[in-house]
Design a protein around this motif. Structure first.
Motif: not given
Lengths: 336, 336, 336, 336
Positions: C71, C189, C191, C195, C219, C222-223, C226
């Motif tokens: 993405k 990071q 995460f 989210k 990345m 990207e999280y 997403a």
């Protein structure tokens, strides 16, 4: 220099140490707190080997308050060093230069053609490698003495002064007509070589080692200057970090930081830093905006067939557009 | 070797590249996906200069599948190299040695006294620096040729073979009776020096550079072996990281990792890694437990007055207790 | 994705692996050399967990040919993302913004005074920390929710949209009227936090971790993407290297490199990178010359009495002159 | 704390600064050299925010003489902390433990089978991940709360206490019956999480961040202890360096260094450090020889089908032989 003593140090031991320090021509400021005893060394501590003090049983740590370098130190030489080449080109103290040319010299045609091209685009020094440090013994090692000869031919044809890398003291004989001697990143702490270059009457372009600190770079320049040679340029060419997407990480802060600490000219190598030709233009502009004194850029008339470092070389056409942008920016920086 | 092409590569360009690769004696496996075209190079790719391919306009990335080193590669030489010194001492292939002695040679008394002490504690090689690489031009630079003479006297007196550091090719003349020539971390990529040592008939102790990868260390050993000299030992001596509380960071994984990749003996230097004498014992034991072939440890009869690196030197008494522990552990490791 | 098998892999094992890969919707290109067997995976490998394959007994290494991010990948979204704030300010795709303000909010007077000053100098976003990540539990931890209130007052008074850092999901309730939510380097990071921010309808300013690679930064973005949130800005704020003279090392190459790989706007933080106010101006100009989309700069009306990070804050007057220089350079960059 | 003033500092400014320092309950030792004026701060400087002083116009640099941590500092708490678990297992102060189990919990059968196996081999704590920090949003994120339930079942069946990772404060509710709460490397500076764990009545296993210094690790432990929780273990799990052949670089010196500075137990994770199962045994032995208080090792009954980090997991059989070797070495270390 601050010396922190261990809690258990006896008065006798402390007095011995103070005596030893005073014998070296310094005076001592003594300070005793509840948990800590501190000695402050006052005087010229630049030549004191702090590991000698650190080795003492009663010493916990030693911290430098003053820089260990003197000749390269702006504090003692506030005015910018300006390097003047044979043909009048100047670098430092407001004078800006682009050095350009092939990573390695491969043929007379290649080097002369490239030299003409970079001169036409405004470069004032021709770079070219004759002796090449290569990670693998199976890679092309450069043309050696013959490479220097070809560079000298290009100098004759174009009038451009040349810069080329030396790899060991015995190669010095080939550098008689070379204008600037480059010390590569892997040799930044080849102290025997630095000593030899200290007594040479030529400007030295000293590249920062892959994991060298600013202070180590300045100390290596100090080695050269300690020998008497005052014409040293420092070159930031990317350091080794954990990032592997680029070949190295250009430490752009080196430009303003080093200019604050030293009077020597600062050069940036945008080609080796990233190892990718697309990065040469933005990194050159960034370095120029940060106030660099010069750039050293790889240009090859046929990068796809270059015998080394092709991926990071610009074609003459791209170099021309990049150089134009750099000069334009440089012009504007005066008003910013 | 895997070559990933850019999306826009034309069939003609691809065929040209395949043709060029095949001309170099390799065959090509061609694979075209929806977004990606890949060429797999099959054959002896160790001598291919991947930057040549990376430089091509149609190439996006190049990845090595095979190691670029051959002579040092365990794949092609599965048996451990065993180095045998004049007096029969062996290193590698199950033979373990402790090399010990002062960072730098300072006087006859110091080196002989230390040599006797380390021999009594079980060291089988005497280390001592005569030519010293120092960050500052104002620090003690070693006794030079005279230092080598003193080491040779200590050799005569104790029978211990000696290891000492060379800093440039021209110093080779002093090393005739030196048993092992050490290449320091700062010279690991002094390729001219490596080439000269490739044709010398003596074991080389090659120290890993401060920011050198395993592969670069192995490639530097390959330089020496490419010249014909088969007796190379690799020495992990700490790498440079962001951690500043210790001088360097001992990369203990280097021991099992390198032993997997190469047949050469692996040595660890616990003194330089941490730069603190208290760390020498635990790091020596750790390296021994990890399977190292030898250790090189700094011992000084009077560290507080050492002319260099005092803080990391053991006194003979501490060395004795450390050596005893190492040998005991080494003995036990056979049963573990 | 390239899978290199170990020499001893049996035909049965290889067929099993190929079968498994094909079951995941990819096809396999099989290539057997003298020493090496290679499988090339063709298809959408971005969602394949390469550690699963690497764990197999018969596998030696796995190399990605395609990026693991989708993405954020410019390949699949060639057009620049442009972020539009409430009041019409845009960032990215040619739109440039300076975000400025105090490291941490300390009082109503401080934040409003600073906000007025930076607005007058051309900043279009007000930055200010309410929740502060501090290395020491004994340092000032920020004003928390009250700090956000003061920022909102400054927003009311000046009309400037605000950006402030969130440290954990439960703080989200305080960010309802905050315009841009910042994720700090230490949380890149985190995460769970990423989210949560993926389902928030606000732009996110994601700072690169101190030792995060470009790929890891992408990345983490990207999280967020997403989860559905498309408005992400990436911020280079200096990485951790061996150099300790500056707080961190600004990785200027991140600007052109990331812009090549992703369509998201790239921001540079010249204040935290070096941790020295003298470096803010040259680094801001360097980043602008390298093509950055925005800058985030610390300004404090009284840096000497700032409760955190005073050394790197500009006074309003210096900020004004720096901002003028940046805008002038930015103007010129269009013609360069 | 040493404060070096700039050459131009006026007497009035200096006196103001001295006054300010004295107001904070410290006394000042004043020392004026030819080029340098130094203030030595005497008293409890651990709680002084040195950036406040560094920000002053007249200050050139600030150097700490004393550590900024107190509760974790061995100087103030010379005796080893011993952590005692529910079932009587102890860690620290001469008590050694192996924690073993799968990277992530995948099924009841997997976790119970592995738990039985590691218990039979001598492990006294079962590790297992339920909440998994993964770089990619497309990778398996762990079973979450259900994973904790399965660990608790394994605890019931085997009697092994369990350790599992928490990723954010809100997950705390699932950890009621978990014996040790792990903070992962990426959360070492998630200060909000640390604060929450400071008021929890359970031992915390705090992993060192990928690029965290010893001091930062100790400061993060100080956060937890500042809240009242005294049971903290520090875990070295590999740091990020330029070396890419291994996943991370195990900093073995952390073991003796941290044990010198703090009274807290030190644990090593040999599985994550290298990311290669072959390295687990030599690194475990090295850590044991260096004096570690415990090891945390990944074991999976079927690594090839593990849903995460398979490459670094041992099979039960290899773990058994590794554990035997570790215990044997541990036994011997008492006599060495």
């Amino acid at each position: 220099m601050i010396v922190k003593l261990k809690p258990g140090a006896s008065e006798r031991q402390i007095n011995q140490l103070i005596h030893w320090i005073e014998n070296q021509g310094m005076s001592v400021n003594f300070s005793k707190g509840e948990n800590t005893t501190i000695l402050g060394l006052i005087g010229d501590t630049a030549k004191v080997d702090d590991s000698l003090i650190r080795a003492l049983d009663i010493v916990e740590t030693v911290m430098r308050i003053q820089e260990p370098y003197k000749k390269v130190n702006r504090k003692f030489h506030p005015e910018d060093t300006i390097i003047t080449l044979e043909n009048g080109v100047q670098i430092g103290g407001g004078h800006f230069a682009i050095m350009a040319g092939p990573c390695s010299v491969e043929s007379e045609e290649q080097v002369i053609e490239t030299a003409k091209a970079v001169k036409a685009s405004g470069a004032t020094v021709l770079r070219g490698g004759a002796f090449k440090p290569r990670t693998s013994p199976y890679s092309f090692q450069g043309m050696g003495a013959e490479g220097i000869s070809l560079l000298l031919k290009a100098k004759e044809v174009t009038g451009l002064p040349i810069v080329s890398e030396i790899m060991e003291p015995q190669q010095l004989k080939y550098f008689e007509h070379v204008d600037i001697i480059q010390v590569g990143a892997r040799n930044m702490q080849n102290f025997e070589l630095l000593k030899v270059l200290g007594v040479v009457d030529k400007p030295i372009l000293l590249k920062r080692g892959l994991s060298a600190t600013y202070e180590e770079l300045l100390m290596s320049a100090e080695y050269i200057m300690a020998g008497g040679n005052k014409d040293v340029m420092l070159c930031e060419r990317g350091i080794r970090t954990f990032e592997t997407a680029t070949r190295n990480t250009l430490d752009i802060t080196a430009v303003p930081f080093l200019k604050e600490r030293t009077h020597l000219p600062i050069i940036v190598d945008p080609s080796h830093s990233a190892g990718m030709y697309q990065m040469v233009r933005p990194l050159s502009l960034a370095a120029t905006a940060a106030g660099v004194d010069g750039l050293i850029i790889e240009v090859h008339n046929d990068p796809a067939n270059a015998l080394c470092d092709g991926p990071q070389s610009l074609k003459p056409k791209s170099f021309d557009s990049t150089a134009k942008a750099i000069f334009k920016l440089r012009e504007i920086m005066k008003d910013i």
